[in-house]
Motif scaffolding. Structure first.
Motif, PDB file in Angstrom:
ATOM      1  N   HIS A 134     -10.420  -8.653   8.936  1.00 38.15           N
ATOM      2  CA  HIS A 134     -11.671  -9.374   8.713  1.00 38.15           C
ATOM      3  C   HIS A 134     -12.415  -9.498  10.033  1.00 38.15           C
ATOM      4  N   LYS A 165     -11.589  -5.324   5.517  1.00 38.40           N
ATOM      5  CA  LYS A 165     -11.367  -3.907   5.260  1.00 38.40           C
ATOM      6  C   LYS A 165      -9.871  -3.677   5.115  1.00 38.40           C
ATOM      7  N   ARG A 166      -9.510  -2.874   4.138  1.00 36.47           N
ATOM      8  CA  ARG A 166      -8.109  -2.573   3.873  1.00 36.47           C
ATOM      9  C   ARG A 166      -7.598  -1.587   4.918  1.00 36.47           C
ATOM     10  N   ARG A 174      -5.267  -6.476   5.739  1.00 36.87           N
ATOM     11  CA  ARG A 174      -6.718  -6.609   5.623  1.00 36.87           C
ATOM     12  C   ARG A 174      -7.212  -7.109   6.966  1.00 36.87           C
ATOM     13  N   ASP A 218      -1.379  -8.298   3.013  1.00 37.60           N
ATOM     14  CA  ASP A 218      -1.573  -8.404   1.572  1.00 37.60           C
ATOM     15  C   ASP A 218      -0.306  -7.889   0.906  1.00 37.60           C
TER      16      ASP A 218
END
Length: 120
Positions: free
Chosen positions: A66, A18-19, A64, A57
């Motif tokens: 995870h 998810k950003r 991000r 990123d």
């Protein structure tokens, strides 16, 4: 077959991540805040505590996260607290209570780029 599809969707969400936008909450304008040597161990503790992977990123200037949806949510709250604390630690260079000429002295010594100040 439906159970396999559900499991596959969960795994894909974990891998995709998810950003987490650094600019959405007005945290910072770039990932340069992660160069602070005190941040890496804190991010590592957040990852260990939440059992997530947090990756920078560089192209999109975001993080991000995870992991499972529940763990991502916990990691987001921890990151919000971390960056909120960092935002409060910003140094004031102008204004009441700051000695005159501090801003000009820093600009003269390090230039207009904050990057050169970070390397000092």
């Amino acid at each position: 077959e439906q159970a396999v599809a559900i499991a596959r969707a969960r795994i894909l969400r974990c891998v995709e991540g998810k950003r987490y936008s650094l600019t959405a909450g007005a945290h910072f304008t770039s990932l340069s805040c992660l160069r602070d040597p005190t941040i890496a161990p804190i991010l590592e503790r957040i990852q260990n505590r939440t059992h997530t992977a947090i990756l920078a990123d560089g192209r999109s200037e975001n993080l991000r996260i995870h992991g499972s949806a529940e763990r991502i949510e916990v990691a987001e709250r921890a990151l919000d607290a971390l960056f909120g604390t960092l935002r409060m630690r910003r140094v004031r260079l102008k204004g009441e209570g700051v000695s005159g000429g501090l801003m000009q002295a820093l600009l003269h010594k390090y230039g207009a780029s904050a990057e050169s100040l970070a390397d000092a």
